[in-house]
Design a protein around this motif. Structure first.
Motif, PDB file in Angstrom:
ATOM      1  N   ILE A   1       0.810  -1.219   0.000  1.00  0.00           N
ATOM      2  CA  ILE A   1       0.000   0.000   0.000  1.00  0.00           C
ATOM      3  C   ILE A   1       0.845   1.271   0.000  1.00  0.00           C
ATOM      4  CG2 ILE A   1      -1.935  -1.146   1.136  1.00  0.00           C
ATOM      5  CD1 ILE A   1      -1.129   0.354   3.717  1.00  0.00           C
ATOM      6  N   GLY A   2       2.143   1.144   0.147  1.00  0.00           N
ATOM      7  CA  GLY A   2       2.983   2.334   0.144  1.00  0.00           C
ATOM      8  C   GLY A   2       4.320   2.068   0.795  1.00  0.00           C
ATOM      9  N   ARG A   3       4.931   3.151   1.297  1.00  0.00           N
ATOM     10  CA  ARG A   3       6.236   3.040   1.946  1.00  0.00           C
ATOM     11  C   ARG A   3       6.358   4.167   2.962  1.00  0.00           C
ATOM     12  NH1 ARG A   3       8.930   3.088  -3.573  1.00  0.00           N
ATOM     13  NH2 ARG A   3       6.750   2.900  -4.200  1.00  0.00           N
ATOM     14  N   VAL A   4       7.267   3.993   3.911  1.00  0.00           N
ATOM     15  CA  VAL A   4       7.433   5.019   4.933  1.00  0.00           C
ATOM     16  C   VAL A   4       8.916   5.251   5.189  1.00  0.00           C
ATOM     17  CG1 VAL A   4       7.137   3.308   6.792  1.00  0.00           C
ATOM     18  CG2 VAL A   4       6.851   5.762   7.280  1.00  0.00           C
ATOM     19  N   ASP A   5       9.326   6.496   5.076  1.00  0.00           N
ATOM     20  CA  ASP A   5      10.695   6.901   5.410  1.00  0.00           C
ATOM     21  C   ASP A   5      10.725   7.165   6.908  1.00  0.00           C
ATOM     22  OD1 ASP A   5      13.343   7.708   5.115  1.00  0.00           O
ATOM     23  OD2 ASP A   5      12.793   9.803   4.786  1.00  0.00           O
ATOM     24  N   CYS A   6      11.545   6.435   7.630  1.00  0.00           N
ATOM     25  CA  CYS A   6      11.505   6.561   9.082  1.00  0.00           C
ATOM     26  C   CYS A   6      12.901   6.494   9.694  1.00  0.00           C
ATOM     27  CB  CYS A   6      10.597   5.497   9.689  1.00  0.00           C
ATOM     28  SG  CYS A   6      10.919   3.836   9.105  1.00  0.00           S
ATOM     29  N   LYS A   7      12.953   6.834  10.973  1.00  0.00           N
ATOM     30  CA  LYS A   7      14.225   6.828  11.687  1.00  0.00           C
ATOM     31  C   LYS A   7      13.960   6.625  13.170  1.00  0.00           C
ATOM     32  CE  LYS A   7      18.305   9.696  12.698  1.00  0.00           C
ATOM     33  NZ  LYS A   7      19.305   8.640  12.401  1.00  0.00           N
ATOM     34  N   ALA A   8      14.794   5.780  13.780  1.00  0.00           N
ATOM     35  CA  ALA A   8      14.712   5.572  15.227  1.00  0.00           C
ATOM     36  C   ALA A   8      15.696   6.519  15.914  1.00  0.00           C
ATOM     37  CB  ALA A   8      15.050   4.128  15.565  1.00  0.00           C
ATOM     38  N   HIS A   9      15.160   7.504  16.637  1.00  0.00           N
ATOM     39  CA  HIS A   9      16.006   8.408  17.423  1.00  0.00           C
ATOM     40  C   HIS A   9      16.171   7.762  18.800  1.00  0.00           C
ATOM     41  CE1 HIS A   9      15.516  11.547  14.350  1.00  0.00           C
ATOM     42  NE2 HIS A   9      14.221  11.229  14.331  1.00  0.00           N
ATOM     43  N   ARG A  10      17.150   6.892  18.935  1.00  0.00           N
ATOM     44  CA  ARG A  10      17.235   6.036  20.114  1.00  0.00           C
ATOM     45  C   ARG A  10      17.564   6.809  21.389  1.00  0.00           C
ATOM     46  NH1 ARG A  10      19.387   3.325  15.779  1.00  0.00           N
ATOM     47  NH2 ARG A  10      18.148   1.523  15.101  1.00  0.00           N
ATOM     48  N   LYS A  11      18.383   7.838  21.296  1.00  0.00           N
ATOM     49  CA  LYS A  11      18.729   8.611  22.496  1.00  0.00           C
ATOM     50  C   LYS A  11      17.504   9.280  23.086  1.00  0.00           C
ATOM     51  CE  LYS A  11      23.604   9.571  21.517  1.00  0.00           C
ATOM     52  NZ  LYS A  11      24.627  10.636  21.308  1.00  0.00           N
ATOM     53  N   GLU A  12      16.619   9.762  22.202  1.00  0.00           N
ATOM     54  CA  GLU A  12      15.394  10.420  22.656  1.00  0.00           C
ATOM     55  C   GLU A  12      14.272   9.421  22.888  1.00  0.00           C
ATOM     56  OE1 GLU A  12      16.968  11.152  19.837  1.00  0.00           O
ATOM     57  OE2 GLU A  12      17.958  13.062  20.264  1.00  0.00           O
ATOM     58  N   GLY A  13      14.469   8.179  22.433  1.00  0.00           N
ATOM     59  CA  GLY A  13      13.426   7.160  22.566  1.00  0.00           C
ATOM     60  C   GLY A  13      12.242   7.429  21.666  1.00  0.00           C
ATOM     61  N   GLN A  14      12.499   8.111  20.554  1.00  0.00           N
ATOM     62  CA  GLN A  14      11.395   8.481  19.653  1.00  0.00           C
ATOM     63  C   GLN A  14      11.571   7.828  18.289  1.00  0.00           C
ATOM     64  OE1 GLN A  14      10.909  12.504  17.631  1.00  0.00           O
ATOM     65  NE2 GLN A  14       9.306  12.645  19.199  1.00  0.00           N
ATOM     66  N   PHE A  15      10.483   7.236  17.806  1.00  0.00           N
ATOM     67  CA  PHE A  15      10.467   6.646  16.468  1.00  0.00           C
ATOM     68  C   PHE A  15       9.724   7.600  15.551  1.00  0.00           C
ATOM     69  CE2 PHE A  15       9.130   3.863  13.038  1.00  0.00           C
ATOM     70  CZ  PHE A  15      10.294   3.125  12.814  1.00  0.00           C
ATOM     71  N   GLU A  16      10.421   8.114  14.540  1.00  0.00           N
ATOM     72  CA  GLU A  16       9.825   9.129  13.667  1.00  0.00           C
ATOM     73  C   GLU A  16       9.440   8.553  12.310  1.00  0.00           C
ATOM     74  OE1 GLU A  16      10.719  13.558  11.745  1.00  0.00           O
ATOM     75  OE2 GLU A  16      12.345  12.446  12.727  1.00  0.00           O
ATOM     76  N   LEU A  17       8.194   8.780  11.934  1.00  0.00           N
ATOM     77  CA  LEU A  17       7.738   8.521  10.569  1.00  0.00           C
ATOM     78  C   LEU A  17       7.965   9.823   9.810  1.00  0.00           C
ATOM     79  CD1 LEU A  17       4.390   6.643  11.348  1.00  0.00           C
ATOM     80  CD2 LEU A  17       6.678   5.696  11.111  1.00  0.00           C
ATOM     81  N   ILE A  18       9.112   9.936   9.181  1.00  0.00           N
ATOM     82  CA  ILE A  18       9.496  11.200   8.545  1.00  0.00           C
ATOM     83  C   ILE A  18       8.540  11.548   7.415  1.00  0.00           C
ATOM     84  CG2 ILE A  18      11.348  12.393   7.302  1.00  0.00           C
ATOM     85  CD1 ILE A  18      13.303  10.449   8.764  1.00  0.00           C
TER      86      ILE A  18
END
Length: 399
Positions: A328-345
């Motif tokens: 259905i699509g794709r997602v550009d993402c990044k795990a900001h591990r120090k902040e504990g945040q997973f970003e769906l860019i």
């Protein structure tokens, strides 16, 4: 059957064979990891850590209770080993003999790489490991003032890789992502078959591995990044023999090369995959053959981290999004591990035929699980395309 129905059946054959049709295709725990690897044939290793590294991500996609330590334990137990399939990979130790043709190619100096390595460097590295035990590449950094001498970093690093590629050294373990090398005779279990396969045996291995892992395949996919006209002829001979024995069936679809499908899969009714979302690694076995994915699923996928930023269409590190048997699509993402945040860019939803309500909840659940796997406790949704979906998606993540 119409070509459309044949295509749909091939999609389901592929997903079932890849272990992506149901939740526990390979079981649970460490044994499921070995079962998955033996079934798929290999899992690609990659050092990129934008999200959890590809080899762990690929196992996690198929084994819900996967833990990173499982793979390390199997390596220590000598049930898996590292070598080259079409790229750096983990392979089951039972298949070690099928790595021998490539190892001997390097040993004879017939490969494209490592043909001009200083013999002194090779002897030094091998003797050092024999006497001092397992070593990492950094253990060979010279402390002298004369960089460029044959025992300096670059020559020994090249020597390590050549000795590894020609089978004199194996990876005995890892420290993080650093490989630890040791002599093959000290790593490889004595019970492992080390008889070099004949060219025909090697072709049979490739054909059987691809058919087991994908259910359906083409000659081009089987010999992907493998060289030699004789190999192609041997692969075609093996497939013809299987056709005559009715173990496979040839399927023809307009615009595609002949597809060979396991007869046993065609004889059984392949159920529609469960309506779950799977966030796939760009190096996942199911999408690594980009042409296959485009032909079977009408999904054009390219990893854009290796191209200049201004030429990227979707983002640096996009993950394909599989819903049931539809991308259905794709997602550009990044795990900001120090902040504990997973970003769906940037989330790109490309399928316009499915109602959002059909995939929204499974998508949120999949992202939440993946965030935890990436050691993140919060999720940030930055951008959505088409933008009309942004509010609905943000509300779903805020619940």
């Amino acid at each position: 059957m119409t070509q459309r129905s044949i295509l749909k059946q091939l999609q389901r054959v592929t997903l079932q064979s890849q272990g992506l049709s149901k939740t526990h295709s390979f079981g649970k725990g460490k044994q499921a990891v070995l079962a998955a690897l033996e079934h798929l044939g290999y899992i690609q290793i990659d050092t990129l850590s934008i999200v959890e590294r590809a080899h762990h991500h690929t196992f996690w996609t198929r084994i819900p209770d996967y833990q990173i330590g499982y793979l390390d334990q199997l390596a220590e137990e000598r049930k898996v080993f590292e070598y080259w399939f079409h790229a750096a990979s983990y392979l089951p130790i039972r298949d070690f003999r099928y790595a021998l043709p490539q190892m001997l190619l390097f040993k004879r100096g017939e490969a494209r790489y490592f043909n001009n390595v200083d013999p002194k460097s090779l002897s030094y590295v091998k003797d050092r490991i024999r006497l001092d035990g397992p070593q990492k590449a950094r253990d060979f950094i010279s402390t002298g003032k004369k960089p460029g001498s044959w025992w300096d970093w670059k020559p020994t690093k090249v020597a390590l890789e050549k000795l590894f590629m020609q089978g004199d050294l194996m990876v005995s373990g890892r420290s993080g992502m650093e490989k630890i090398y040791d002599l093959t005779e000290r790593v490889l279990p004595s019970t492992v078959n080390t008889t070099e396969p004949s060219p025909l045996e090697f072709a049979e291995y490739l054909v059987e591995t691809h058919l087991r892992a994908y259910g359906a395949t083409t000659v081009k996919q089987i010999i992907h990044l493998k060289t030699g006209k004789s190999l192609r002829k041997d692969v075609e001979f093996v497939l013809q023999t299987m056709l005559e024995a009715k173990k496979v069936q040839q399927v023809n679809i307009d615009g595609m090369p002949p597809i060979f499908v396991l007869q046993a899969l065609l004889d059984n009714t392949i159920k529609k995959p469960s309506p779950n979302i799977r966030l796939l690694s760009p190096f996942d076995n199911s999408v690594i053959h980009r042409e296959r994915v485009e032909q079977l699923f009408d999904f054009a996928f390219r990893l854009e981290c290796y191209i200049p930023k201004e030429k990227r269409q979707y983002g640096y590190f996009c993950l394909p999004i599989l819903f049931g048997d539809v991308f259905i699509g794709r997602v550009d993402c990044k795990a900001h591990r120090k902040e504990g945040q997973f970003e769906l860019i940037h989330l790109h939803i490309e399928n316009k035929h499915l109602e959002v309500a059909s995939w929204l909840e499974p998508f949120v659940q999949a992202v939440e699980r993946f965030a935890v796997f990436n050691r993140c406790h919060s999720i940030k949704l930055t951008q959505v395309s088409p933008s009309a979906l942004a509010n609905e998606l943000k509300q779903a993540f805020d619940r």
